[in-house]
Design a protein around this motif. Sequence first.
Motif, PDB file in Angstrom:
ATOM      1  N   ILE A 142     -10.473 -11.686  -8.745  1.00 43.40           N
ATOM      2  CA  ILE A 142     -11.229 -11.369  -7.527  1.00 43.40           C
ATOM      3  C   ILE A 142     -10.301 -11.395  -6.312  1.00 43.40           C
ATOM      4  N   ALA A 143      -9.461 -12.424  -6.224  1.00 47.10           N
ATOM      5  CA  ALA A 143      -8.540 -12.530  -5.085  1.00 47.10           C
ATOM      6  C   ALA A 143      -7.555 -11.362  -5.068  1.00 47.10           C
ATOM      7  N   GLN A 144      -7.071 -10.976  -6.234  1.00 44.43           N
ATOM      8  CA  GLN A 144      -6.109  -9.868  -6.299  1.00 44.43           C
ATOM      9  C   GLN A 144      -6.779  -8.553  -5.920  1.00 44.43           C
ATOM     10  N   SER A 196     -11.566  -1.907   5.490  1.00 41.19           N
ATOM     11  CA  SER A 196     -11.506  -2.978   4.508  1.00 41.19           C
ATOM     12  C   SER A 196     -10.294  -3.881   4.695  1.00 41.19           C
ATOM     13  N   TYR A 197      -9.383  -3.546   5.617  1.00 40.30           N
ATOM     14  CA  TYR A 197      -8.151  -4.335   5.779  1.00 40.30           C
ATOM     15  C   TYR A 197      -8.305  -5.314   6.935  1.00 40.30           C
ATOM     16  N   HIS A 209      -7.862   1.006   7.863  1.00 32.44           N
ATOM     17  CA  HIS A 209      -8.924   0.883   6.866  1.00 32.44           C
ATOM     18  C   HIS A 209      -9.915  -0.220   7.272  1.00 32.44           C
ATOM     19  N   VAL A 215      -5.748  -2.824  -0.149  1.00 32.51           N
ATOM     20  CA  VAL A 215      -6.164  -2.344   1.172  1.00 32.51           C
ATOM     21  C   VAL A 215      -7.500  -1.590   1.132  1.00 32.51           C
ATOM     22  N   PRO A 216      -7.754  -0.676   0.189  1.00 27.99           N
ATOM     23  CA  PRO A 216      -9.008   0.085   0.246  1.00 27.99           C
ATOM     24  C   PRO A 216     -10.225  -0.637  -0.354  1.00 27.99           C
ATOM     25  N   VAL A 217     -10.069  -1.884  -0.762  1.00 29.89           N
ATOM     26  CA  VAL A 217     -11.208  -2.609  -1.334  1.00 29.89           C
ATOM     27  C   VAL A 217     -11.975  -3.323  -0.218  1.00 29.89           C
ATOM     28  N   HIS A 218     -13.277  -3.005  -0.092  1.00 29.09           N
ATOM     29  CA  HIS A 218     -14.083  -3.605   0.974  1.00 29.09           C
ATOM     30  C   HIS A 218     -14.602  -4.973   0.561  1.00 29.09           C
ATOM     31  N   ASP A 227      -9.332  -8.194  -3.959  1.00 33.69           N
ATOM     32  CA  ASP A 227      -9.625  -8.286  -2.534  1.00 33.69           C
ATOM     33  C   ASP A 227      -8.404  -7.943  -1.678  1.00 33.69           C
ATOM     34  N   ARG A 228      -7.231  -8.128  -2.244  1.00 28.18           N
ATOM     35  CA  ARG A 228      -5.982  -7.916  -1.533  1.00 28.18           C
ATOM     36  C   ARG A 228      -5.664  -6.433  -1.373  1.00 28.18           C
ATOM     37  N   HIS A 244       0.861  -1.180   0.000  1.00 31.71           N
ATOM     38  CA  HIS A 244       0.000   0.000   0.000  1.00 31.71           C
ATOM     39  C   HIS A 244       0.899   1.231   0.000  1.00 31.71           C
ATOM     40  N   ARG A 279      -4.930 -15.215   0.131  1.00 29.41           N
ATOM     41  CA  ARG A 279      -5.857 -16.034  -0.649  1.00 29.41           C
ATOM     42  C   ARG A 279      -5.490 -16.056  -2.136  1.00 29.41           C
ATOM     43  N   SER A 280      -4.901 -14.957  -2.614  1.00 28.79           N
ATOM     44  CA  SER A 280      -4.609 -14.888  -4.048  1.00 28.79           C
ATOM     45  C   SER A 280      -3.467 -15.844  -4.441  1.00 28.79           C
TER      46      SER A 280
END
Lengths: 583, 171
Positions: free
Chosen positions: B70-72, A182-183, A180, B77-80, B74-75, A128, A307-308
């Motif tokens: 989708i996994a990427q 979302s984190y 965040h 930081v600002p993605v809910h 989701d990784r 980030h 997960r990725s």
Amino acid sequence: MAEKSGADILVECLVDLGVEVVFGYPGGAVLPIYDALYNHPTIKHVLVRHEQGATHMAEGYARSTGKPGVVLVTSGPGATNAVTGITDALMDSIPMVVITGQVPTQLIGTDAFQEADTIGITRHCTKHNYLVKTPGKLAEVIHEAFHIATTGRPGPVVIDIPKNVQIATAPYAKPELKVHASYHPQTKADAAGIDAAVEMLAAAERPILYTGGGVINSGPQATALLRELAALTGAPVTSTLMGLGAFPASSDQWMGMLGMHGTYEANWAMNQADLILCVGARFDDRVTGRLDAFAPNSRKIHIDIDRSSINKIVEVDVAVVADVASALDDIISLWKQRGHQKADLTEWWARIAGWRARKSLDYAENGTEIMPQRAIADLYKACQATGKDVIITTEVGQHQMWAAQHFGFDAPNKWLTSGGLGTMGYGFPAAIGAQMGNPGSLAICIAGDASVQMNIQELGTATQYRLPVKLFILNNEYMGMVRQWQELTYESRYSNSYSDSLPDFVKLGEAYGWTGIRIEGPQELEAGIRQMLETPGPVIVDCRVAKLSNCFPMIPSGAAHTEMLLDPSQVEGVMSDEAKALV
Amino acid sequence: MHIQEELSQRHVLSLTVSNEAGILARIAGLFTARGYNIDSLTVADITDDHAISRITIVTGGPPKVIDQIIAQLDRLVPVHKVTDLTENGPFVERELALVKVAGTGEDRIEALRLADVFRAKVVDTTIGSFIFEITGTTEKIDNFVGLMRQIGLVEVGRTGVVGLIRGKEPN
């Protein structure tokens, strides 16, 4: 509330976060921060000679101590020079916070002097990044940045601070950690995955534990649990380059590294296994070889905090998204609760013994030249004899692979190498950073003659801070790995891989105040290594090794684990276009 | 040696993200950096305090690649939250287009007739032209634009797809 300047807020936050060392280089856009650091009582600033050096030092510091590495550089070229190290930290999941100066906010976008779009440039090589446009936001950003860098899958975080934000003031109180919404990295595994993993492990006839850097990132508890799981199941253990040391090389269950330059037994066991438990590794292309032939008859369980990473390259049967320590703890608890006993793996181990008997790491010696493998093996022996805590770093190339093959690691955080990005120039600064974080340890960089020159300027940094690092150069006058690929793939047309005009490394070291040693033949090797280890202060060793040695075993690109080359007689010197096109 | 192409499936992804500087670049850049396709992308903030935006992305790829995308995402930081509407459907998707058509006489009348069939609205007119506003699925708009091309299409502006899961549950 008292007002503080942005620079003072930054320094105060670093102190609150327990930062002891900052690797950096001053410049116009960070002068206010450097002034705030002037004669600082607790934060030690290490002045590097090039910003890339600072990032690799921070990586070496982080990997060897488990604490985040901190870098401070100026805007423009300071930031762009740091990009390679930032990318390296992203690929190898190293916790690092990089603070970059930026031109004042009113000049952003005007092509101002030493302006670069640091946020844009580092967006995809950081976990980030932040541009902080007001001093009032600074404290919460810094605390969040350290949190993000060190939790979940660790990685580098960049904080870009314009010069006027460093000077302007804002009310300051120690902030609460605000992250965040979302984190939220998943650290605890779902019960179903653990359940399936335990049952599959208990039922396996030919299991193997395939471990990686994630075990080391997870911390000392994870390494202890890995050893326990290996003891409970009796399964063989192999590891990626990044995971060496998580499982002791001295154990009977240790198979050696797997992959392109892994051992015959590790790769065959992966190929023939009926169950692969992947722990904190990511099925990298150096590990799998040809994908459609990778471990064809096995079921696979993958433990990863990211997960990725799961199903990215190899599809697995059971996905366990969790921190390694937490997942292993769950697996071990359930294993015991269910009363599972170690399965009878006699037949499996008998097959492994057959592969081991090939002695794939053996090499021929001629008595006149130092074989590079011998130099590493002797270094390992001599290091063990010192009884000291030894930390090994490497550059990238043949010497790196030989070090991985012939130096044994029994503990984590003692092996620092650039795995994912494969950055020449990593090892020497990383040794300086590791020495900084571990003053009582013996920090040794195993280097090649070509890659050591990529950050050779840091000789001065070690001298300045009286860091007794040892730089052990395996000098074969080639970019050895490039030359090896040219020999294997391009009929020995050695296009630009000869290290012409090499410096006299001994004199170069001496010019920087180092002790220089040259080792020219097998009869000098043992004494030369001993002299290096016994000499206080920094020592550079120019160890002249056989020029045309190749690193075996090797899985050529596009080949399967079962198609390893074990010695030069198997080399054809040409390769198909399909194989050539692979990385 | 020749480069081989893989078969691709269309997926509509709906993301909620923190509405902060650079978020769009982060997402768009992830697609380019990892070699994924973007067929369309829409973004606008959707909460009273402007803190959250919804991004709808139409992308394509084999199922394994879609899972990776989708996994990427989701990784970051600002993605809910990332929802694959195509997988989690049924869902509604709509796109809006402005379609400028020029012509006189019979062409002009035919354009109006077709617009009526497609329930497109006239939002601007001159003696020699119309701008139609049309909403619908991507396919419907493609069809309308295709017909207008034969009559006298001048230019098209399209918003790209937005979508929501049917029923009372949030995406």
